[in-house]
Design an enzyme around this catalytic site. Structure first.
Site, mmCIF file in Angstrom:
data_model
loop_
_atom_site.group_PDB
_atom_site.id
_atom_site.type_symbol
_atom_site.label_atom_id
_atom_site.label_comp_id
_atom_site.label_asym_id
_atom_site.label_seq_id
_atom_site.Cartn_x
_atom_site.Cartn_y
_atom_site.Cartn_z
ATOM 1 N N ILE A 102 0.714 -1.221 0.066
ATOM 2 C CA ILE A 102 0.010 -0.010 -0.079
ATOM 3 C C ILE A 102 0.918 1.220 0.016
ATOM 4 C CG2 ILE A 102 -1.912 1.336 1.026
ATOM 5 C CD1 ILE A 102 -2.797 -1.489 0.090
ATOM 6 N N LYS A 103 0.596 2.209 -1.128
ATOM 7 C CA LYS A 103 1.626 3.474 -0.939
ATOM 8 C C LYS A 103 0.847 4.310 -0.105
ATOM 9 C CE LYS A 103 3.578 4.644 -5.103
ATOM 10 N NZ LYS A 103 3.466 5.182 -6.684
#
Length: 374
Positions: A151-152
């Site tokens: 997840i960025k």
């Protein structure tokens, strides 16, 4: 020569595969439906040694708007009045991320969870919202339901605490939009702290993270500041100094950030976690396409090659490096020159911290509609 021999020779001479000899993984900064369905992603994995992918909302927006590849799903969603535009986007994005993760799963398994990841970004609108970032990251992690995704999360003041908490919960994170060495250090420290928290109650062997450190846009901003000073400078010595840093600051900044990586992940504090099977948070070079046509088109690949790093490339840069890239162990070359470049910048009155926080070139990064190829 038989066909197998031809393929082996091609692989042996592929500069992209040569990067692996120096401990660097290549990821692709791009995603589109046909890349997954045509077999092209698998080909890139098999022939070019591709080991992961990154995406952002702008990449997806371009993929959806510039093709008909998503029309079938969009049409099927038309009757649903419960979906917001964001909800429709997520359905399309999550499907692509899941499929890409499945194609990359053998890489994830064969590298023992070091590579094989696909990144999905939380909404850029949450860049200044710690709790909002946490909530969305957790939701996306559960929605995609693949072990080999990241997840960025943005490396903002508000994003870093969210990142540390997510790591402590066993959620893989790509911390993005890093420009300064100091912020990078804060991220690396947060990762160590998060892994310590995870170790206190669980298994640290499968947690993974990268720190996305941006490159070419640094040179864009600094070169613009240098050009402005050159127009008004009457001092030959100052003019010489100004010219000496053109096109040099981004690489110098990256090299010195990597020095911090090496120090952080060789400390006694980290070694205790490594003994439990924890893996380091690798530096990922982002924004490595060359924006200035005066510079070599693979400059930001060739000059940042070193162990335990990732370089995420847009398709054009990947193809250029495959064609004429020259791999070598460059990341630890001539560190004194990198230090001198940064000192010269200070002497010239150009603050790298100001460049990375106030420049319009950098401000794009926190815009919800930022450009692709970043």
């Amino acid at each position: 020569m038989n066909p197998t021999g031809i393929l082996e020779t091609a692989k042996a001479t592929n500069p992209l595969l040569g990067l692996q000899k120096f401990g660097q993984s290549i990821w692709l900064d791009y995603i589109r439906r046909d890349l997954l369905t045509s077999g092209e992603l698998k080909r890139l994995i098999d022939e070019d040694g591709l080991r992961g992918m990154t995406s952002n909302p702008a990449i997806f927006e371009k993929a959806i708007a510039d093709s008909t590849l998503y029309d079938d799903v969009l049409k099927s969603l038309q009757p649903r009045t419960d979906l917001t535009p964001t909800g429709r986007y997520e359905i399309l994005a999550i499907r692509d991320i899941q499929d890409a993760a499945d194609i990359l799963r053998p890489v994830y398994d064969s590298t023992r969870q070091r590579d094989g990841y696909v990144s999905l970004e939380v909404s850029p609108y949450l860049a200044r919202d710690t709790q909002g970032t946490l909530n969305e990251a957790r939701r996306l992690w559960k929605a995609v339901a693949r072990p080999n995704i990241m997840i960025k999360v943005p490396g903002t003041t508000e994003g870093i605490p969210a990142f540390q908490q997510l790591i402590s919960e066993g959620i893989n994170v790509n911390v993005t939009l890093l420009f300064s060495q100091e912020v990078y250090q804060n991220v690396a420290d947060a990762y160590v702290a998060g892994v310590e928290q995870l170790a206190a109650r669980g298994d640290v062997r499968k947690i993974a993270s990268v720190a996305s450190f941006f490159i070419s846009r640094i040179d864009n901003a600094v070169d613009a500041a240098v050009a402005a000073k050159l127009k008004t400078s009457n001092d030959p010595k100052e003019q010489e100094q100004l010219k000496s840093v053109q096109g040099k600051v981004a690489i110098a900044n990256g090299k010195l950030a990597y020095q911090r990586y090496q120090k952080t992940f060789s400390s006694d504090r980290w070694n205790k976690l490594a003994a439990q099977g924890a893996q380091t948070q690798r530096v990922l070079w982002a924004s490595t396409s060359t924006k200035n046509p005066a510079y070599r088109d693979v400059l930001y690949v060739e000059e940042l090659i070193g162990p335990d790093t990732v370089n995420t490339l847009p398709p054009a840069t990947l193809e250029a490096f495959r064609d004429h890239g020259l791999p070598r162990l460059s990341l630890t070359e001539d560190i004194p020159s990198a230090e001198q470049t940064m000192k010269t910048l200070v002497q010239l009155g150009i603050s790298i911290d100001e460049v990375t926080t106030s420049s319009p070139t950098m401000a794009f990064a926190f815009s919800p509609r930022r450009s692709t190829n970043c």
